[in-house]
Design a protein around this motif. Structure first.
Motif, short mmCIF file in Angstrom:
data_model
loop_
_atom_site.label_atom_id
_atom_site.label_comp_id
_atom_site.label_asym_id
_atom_site.label_seq_id
_atom_site.Cartn_x
_atom_site.Cartn_y
_atom_site.Cartn_z
N ILE A 1 -4.89 5.73 8.37
CA ILE A 1 -5.88 5.36 9.38
C ILE A 1 -5.59 3.96 9.90
N ILE A 2 -5.28 3.03 8.99
CA ILE A 2 -4.98 1.66 9.42
C ILE A 2 -3.74 1.65 10.32
N ALA A 3 -2.74 2.40 9.94
CA ALA A 3 -1.51 2.43 10.74
C ALA A 3 -1.75 3.05 12.10
N ALA A 4 -2.56 4.14 12.15
CA ALA A 4 -2.82 4.80 13.44
C ALA A 4 -3.58 3.87 14.38
N GLU A 5 -4.57 3.17 13.86
CA GLU A 5 -5.33 2.26 14.70
C GLU A 5 -4.46 1.12 15.23
N ALA B 1 0.84 -1.20 0.00
CA ALA B 1 0.00 0.00 0.00
C ALA B 1 0.87 1.24 0.00
N SER B 2 0.43 2.25 -0.71
CA SER B 2 1.18 3.51 -0.78
C SER B 2 1.06 4.23 0.55
N PRO B 3 2.15 4.73 1.11
CA PRO B 3 2.06 5.45 2.39
C PRO B 3 1.42 6.83 2.25
N LEU B 4 1.16 7.27 1.02
CA LEU B 4 0.54 8.57 0.82
C LEU B 4 -0.99 8.50 0.84
N PRO C 1 1.93 -4.95 6.88
CA PRO C 1 2.67 -4.24 5.84
C PRO C 1 2.23 -2.79 5.65
N ALA C 2 0.95 -2.50 5.81
CA ALA C 2 0.47 -1.12 5.64
C ALA C 2 1.06 -0.22 6.72
N THR C 3 1.07 -0.69 7.96
CA THR C 3 1.64 0.12 9.04
C THR C 3 3.14 0.29 8.85
#
Length: 838
Positions: free
Chosen positions: A212-216, A203-206, A393-395
Motif C-alpha cells: 500500500i505504501i509503495a502504491a501510494e 520492510a518485507s516486500p511480502l 526504502p519500502a517502495t
C-alpha cells in the motif's frame, strides 16, 4: 735505487718540500704580530682554499634559483595540502556526507599526495648529494680527537646545508603522511558503509502494508511526472522549441530505425553468407570481427539517434543534461546482451560457432542471455528511478523484489545450461584426444559454477522476502554481470585467437590440424588479466581500488632490499629474453657458419657451442637483473642463504654441473666417442648440464651423471682417433702345420681393406692349448667403429681358407670314467625270481 724509480722519488721529494713550506707559512701566520693577524688569517684562508677547494665550493649558496623556486613551490603546495586535510577531517567527521562526496574528496587528496611525492623525489636529489659529500669526508672524529681545521669547517658547512635542504623534505613528507592517513580513513568509512548497506534490513516486500505504501508513493510520483510533462507541453516556449525541432527529430527517428533494423539485418544476412563460404582462417577472422561490429555498433548508433530525437530524460524532469548519442546504462545493457547472445551462441547460423552446442541449445542460450540483459536493464532503471523520484526504502523493496526473483530464476536456468555445456565439452575433449583420466581444468571450472549459481538462486529470494534487499541484490546482479563478462571474454578470446592464428597460418585452410600452438594460451592469459579489474568492479571494488592496485604493481614493493614491481618483471623478462635470443642466434651462426670452417674436431665444436650457451645464459641473467634496476650487491645475502641449501640439498646437482663444465673444457670424452662406463658401451650423443647421454649398440639411451664420468674410470676407444687394434683368436688341431696356419692368417689380415699397412698386421702363436694350438691375428683398423664387422669378415674367411687347406678347428673332447660301473649295471639288470635287490 734503480733508474726507473728516480722520477717517482723526485716527485715525492718535491711534494714533501711543498707541504713543509705550507706548514711553515701557517706557523708564521700564527706567530705574527697582532696587528698583522687579520692579514695573516686571510692569507691562511686563501691558502686553505688552494689546498681544499671543496671548502670554498661548500661556502657558496647551497641552492640554485630553480632549486629555490622548487622549494618554495613545495612548501606552498604542502601548505595547501594541509588546508585540504583540515577540510577533509571536518567532512570525515560528518556522518551525513554522501559517499560520492567522500570519493571526490579522496580523489583530491590522492592528487595532492602524488604531486607531493614527485616534489619529494626532486628535493631528495640535493639532499642525497650532500650526504654523499659528507660521507666522502669520512666518519667524524672520535671523542678526544680532532681533525684538520679545514676538514672541520667543510664538514660543518655541509651539515648546515644538509639541515637546510632537509627542512622542506621533512615538511613534504609530513604532508604526504597526513594525506595517506586521511585516504586510508576515507577508504575505511566507505567500506564500512558498504558492509552496513549489505547487512541492512528493511520492510518485507511480502507484507500488504508495504504494497500500500509503495502504491501510494508511486502514484504520487507518477502524477508529478505527468504534471511536469503537461507543463512542458503547455509552455509556449517549450512547445515552440519542440515544433521547431520536429523535422530534425523525425529524420533522426527514421535514421535510427533504419540503422537499428533494416541496415543491421541486411548486413547480418550478408555476413552470415560470407561466413558460410569462408575457407581460410584469415577470412573467417575478419568476417567474425565484422559480425561483432555489426551486432554491437549498429544498435548503439540506432539507439543513440532515437534518444537524441525523443529526449526522454527531459520529459521526466532530470536535472542533468546528456550530450548527443549519450545512452543510459539500461540501454547499453540491452545492446550488450543482444550482441553477446548472437556472438556467443550464433542462433541463426551454426558456422564457426564458439561453443560445442546444437541449434536448439544455441537458440535457448541466446534467449537466456537476452532475458538476463532485460533483468539487468530493469535493475539499472530502478537505480535511476530511485534517484529521480527519491523513493523510500519500502517502495524500493517492493520494486526490487520481482526483479530479484526474476534474476534468481535466470541464475537457475543458467546453471542448467552451463551443466549441459560442461557435459558437451567433456565429450568433445574425450572424442578429440581420447581422454579417459577425467575432465580437464576448463571443464572443472565450468562445473564449479553450477552449484554456486544454484545456491545464489535459492538464497537470494529468501533474503529479499525477509527484507534484506541489498544483500539479495548483491547475490543476483553481480553474478549475472559476471556471467555476461565471462561470455564477453570468451567472444573476445575467440576473435583475437582467430586473428593471430590467421596471421601465423596465412592461406591455410580452416580444416588444417594446426591448433595455434601457444597462441591460445597467450591470448587467454591476456584476456583473463584484462577481465580481473572488471570482475573486481562488478563485485564491489571502487575505481580508486583498481588505481591503487595498479600503482602498487607499478611501483612494487621492496623485499630484502630488492625492488619487485610489474615494471621490474617486464624489463627483466624482456632483456633476458632478448639476450637469450641473441645467444641462440650466435650459437646458430657458430654451428652453421663459423665452426665448420675451422679444423676443430666434432667434440671441440660441441664444447665451443655449449660454452657459448652457458656464458650467454649467465650474461643474460646478469643483464636482465641490471636492466631491471636491481642492485646485484643486494643479492649477496640471498645468495649466501641459498648457498647453504645448495651445499646440502643440491650438492649432487652442483657436482654434476661442475663435472659437465670440466668435461667440456678438458674433453676426456666428446660427442661421437665410443666409451665404456658402468657396464655400458656405446656412443656419446650429448653432454648436457647435469648428465651425458650414451647410445648403446641396441639403440637404447643410457643417462650417466657427469660426476661418474669425471670421478670414475671410463674406457674411451676413440679418444686419440678412430683407429684401433683388433684381436681375432683362432684355435687349430695339433695335426696342423703351424707355419701354414700363420701364412693363411697373415693373408687374411693383409687382404682386408680396413686393416692398416702401418703398423702391419701380425700373427702370434700364443700357446699350446688342451685341445688346440692357439693363434691370434693382431691388426690395426682404420676405423675402430667397424671392429665387429671386420671380426666377422675374418671369421668367415678363416673358415673358408682352413677347409680348403684341410686344417681343422677342434672342439673340446672329454673322456668320462664312472667308478663302480659293474655294480650299477648289475643292480639295474634282470634278477632271478625270488631274489631281493641289494
Amino acid at each position: 735505487m734503480s733508474p726507473l724509480a728516480r722520477p717517482g722519488a723526485e716527485a715525492r721529494m718535491a711534494g714533501a718540500l711543498r707541504l713543509a713550506a705550507c706548514l711553515l707559512l701557517v706557523l708564521a701566520a700564527q706567530l705574527a704580530l697582532p696587528a698583522q693577524a687579520q692579514d695573516q688569517a686571510q692569507a691562511q684562508d686563501d691558502q686553505a682554499a688552494v689546498l681544499f677547494p671543496e671548502a670554498e665550493e661548500a661556502s657558496a649558496p647551497p641552492q640554485s634559483a630553480s632549486q629555490t623556486e622548487l622549494t618554495q613551490e613545495a612548501l606552498k603546495f604542502a601548505s595547501s595540502t594541509d588546508v585540504l586535510a583540515d577540510r577533509a577531517e571536518e567532512r570525515i567527521g560528518d556522518e551525513t556526507i554522501p559517499t560520492p562526496a567522500l570519493e571526490s574528496l579522496r580523489a583530491e587528496l590522492v592528487t595532492h599526495r602524488d604531486k607531493l611525492q614527485q616534489m619529494e623525489n626532486q628535493l631528495a636529489s640535493p639532499v642525497n648529494d650532500l650526504k654523499d659529500r659528507i660521507k666522502a669526508l669520512g666518519p667524524p672524529p672520535a671523542e678526544g680527537t680532532t681533525e684538520a681545521p679545514e676538514v672541520a669547517r667543510l664538514r660543518e658547512s655541509l651539515n648546515a646545508q644538509l639541515t637546510e635542504a632537509q627542512a622542506p623534505v621533512l615538511v613534504v613528507q609530513e604532508a604526504i603522511q597526513r594525506s595517506s592517513a586521511l585516504i586510508s580513513e576515507i577508504d575505511r568509512i566507505i567500506r564500512a558503509r558498504f558492509s552496513n548497506l549489505l547487512l541492512s534490513h528493511g520492510a518485507s516486500p511480502l507484507r500488504p502494508a508495504t504494497w500500500i505504501i509503495a502504491a501510494e508513493e508511486l502514484a504520487a510520483d507518477a502524477a508529478r511526472t505527468a504534471a511536469h510533462v503537461r507543463s512542458v507541453l503547455n509552455d509556449p516556449v517549450d512547445r515552440a522549441n519542440i515544433v521547431r525541432r520536429l523535422p530534425i527529430n523525425i529524420l533522426l527517428v527514421i535514421a535510427g530505425l533504419a540503422v537499428t533494423f533494416s541496415l543491421r539485418w541486411r548486413l547480418s544476412d550478408w555476413i552470415d553468407g560470407r561466413l558460410a563460404e569462408a575457407t581460410t582462417l584469415s577470412s573467417v577472422a575478419w568476417i567474425v570481427a565484422l559480425r561483432n561490429i555489426n551486432r554491437l555498433v549498429m544498435p548503439a548508433v540506432g539507439a543513440g539517434l532515437l534518444f537524441a530525437a525523443l529526449e526522454p530524460q527531459g520529459l521526466v524532469g532530470r536535472a542533468e543534461t546528456r550530450s548527443f548519442f549519450a545512452l543510459p546504462e539500461y540501454i547499453l545493457v540491452l545492446i550488450g546482451a543482444s550482441w553477446l547472445g548472437g556472438s556467443l551462441f550464433a542462433p541463426r547460423s551454426g558456422a564457426h560457432r564458439i561453443l560445442p552446442i546444437d541449434d536448439a541449445e544455441a537458440r535457448s542460450g541466446a534467449r537466456l542471455v537476452g532475458w538476463i540483459g532485460v533483468v539487468l536493464a530493469l535493475a539499472f532503471l530502478l537505480v535511476e528511478l530511485a534517484t529521480w523520484w527519491e523513493l523510500s526504502p519500502a517502495t524500493q523493496s517492493v520494486l526490487w523484489f520481482p526483479v530479484i526473483l526474476a534474476g534468481s530464476l535466470l541464475l537457475w536456468r543458467a546453471a542448467r545450461q552451463i551443466r549441459r555445456l560442461a557435459h558437451r565439452m567433456e565429450r568433445a575433449a574425450a572424442a578429440d584426444r581420447g581422454e579417459t583420466s577425467g575432465p580437464g581444468i576448463s571443464v572443472r571450472l565450468v562445473r564449479l559454477t553450477v552449484p554456486i549459481l544454484r545456491l545464489l538462486a535459492i538464497f537470494a529470494p529468501i533474503h529479499a522476502a525477509l527484507g534484506y534487499i541489498p544483500a539479495a541484490a548483491f547475490m543476483v546482479f553481480p553474478m549475472l554481470m559476471t556471467l555476461g563478462l565471462a561470455g564477453s571474454a570468451l567472444v573476445v578470446f575467440d576473435l583475437l585467437n582467430k586473428t593471430l592464428v590467421s596471421l601465423v597460418t596465412r592461406g591455410r585452410e580452416t580444416s588444417g590440424d594446426f591448433d595455434g600452438g601457444l597462441i591460445p594460451i597467450l591470448v587467454g592469459t591476456l584476456v583473463i588479466l584484462g577481465s580481473i579489474p572488471l570482475i573486481a568492479l562488478i563485485w564491489g571494488a571502487r575505481p580508486s581500488d583498481i588505481r591503487d592496485t595498479w600503482v602498487l604493481l607499478r611501483d612494487g614493493v621492496t623485499v630484502g632490499g630488492i625492488p619487485i614491481s610489474f615494471q621490474v618483471v617486464v624489463v627483466f623478462v624482456a632483456v633476458f629474453g632478448l639476450a637469450v635470443a641473441a645467444t641462440r642466434v650466435l650459437q646458430s651462426v657458430l654451428k652453421s657458419t663459423v665452426l665448420p670452417r675451422t679444423r676443430l674436431d666434432p667434440g671441440a665444436k660441441n664444447a665451443v657451442h655449449a660454452g657459448v650457451g652457458y656464458v650467454g645464459f649467465a650474461l643474460a641473467g646478469i643483464a636482465g637483473v641490471s636492466a631491471a634496476g636491481v642492485d646485484l650487491s643486494s643479492l649477496a645475502i640471498v645468495a649466501g642463504a641459498l648457498s647453504v641449501g645448495i651445499g646440502f640439498g643440491l650438492q649432487t646437482v652442483v657436482s654434476n654441473f661442475v663435472s659437465g663444465i670440466i668435461l667440456l673444457i678438458e674433453r676426456p670424452i666428446k660427442e661421437g666417442d665410443w666409451i665404456e662406463v658402468g657396464g655400458f658401451s656405446g656412443y656419446v650423443r650429448g653432454i648436457r648440464v647435469r648428465s651425458t647421454e650414451i647410445e648403446t649398440f641396441d639403440r637404447a639411451s643410457v643417462i650417466v651423471p657427469n660426476s661418474d664420468l669425471v670421478a670414475g674410470s671410463v674406457l674411451n676407444r676413440t679418444h686419440a682417433g678412430i683407429s684401433g687394434r683388433l684381436i681375432v683368436p683362432v684355435g687349430v688341431s695339433y695335426n696342423s702345420d703351424p707355419r701354414e696356419v700363420e701364412r693363411i692368417l697373415m693373408e687374411i689380415a693383409e687382404e682386408h681393406p680396413l686393416v692398416l699397412d702401418d703398423p702391419p698386421p701380425a700373427v702370434i702363436f700364443m700357446s699350446f692349448g688342451a685341445d688346440c694350438l692357439n693363434f691370434e691375428i693382431r691388426c690395426r683398423l682404420r676405423d675402430v667403429n667397424f671392429m665387429l664387422t671386420v671380426h666377422s669378415d675374418m671369421n668367415f674367411e678363416i673358415i673358408a681358407r682352413f677347409r680348403a687347406a684341410g686344417i681343422s678347428i677342434p672342439f673340446p673332447q672329454r673322456d668320462v670314467h664312472i667308478q663302480g660301473l659293474d655294480r650299477i649295471v648289475g643292480s639295474i639288470g634282470p634278477r632271478p625270481a625270488g631274489e631281493e635287490p641289494a
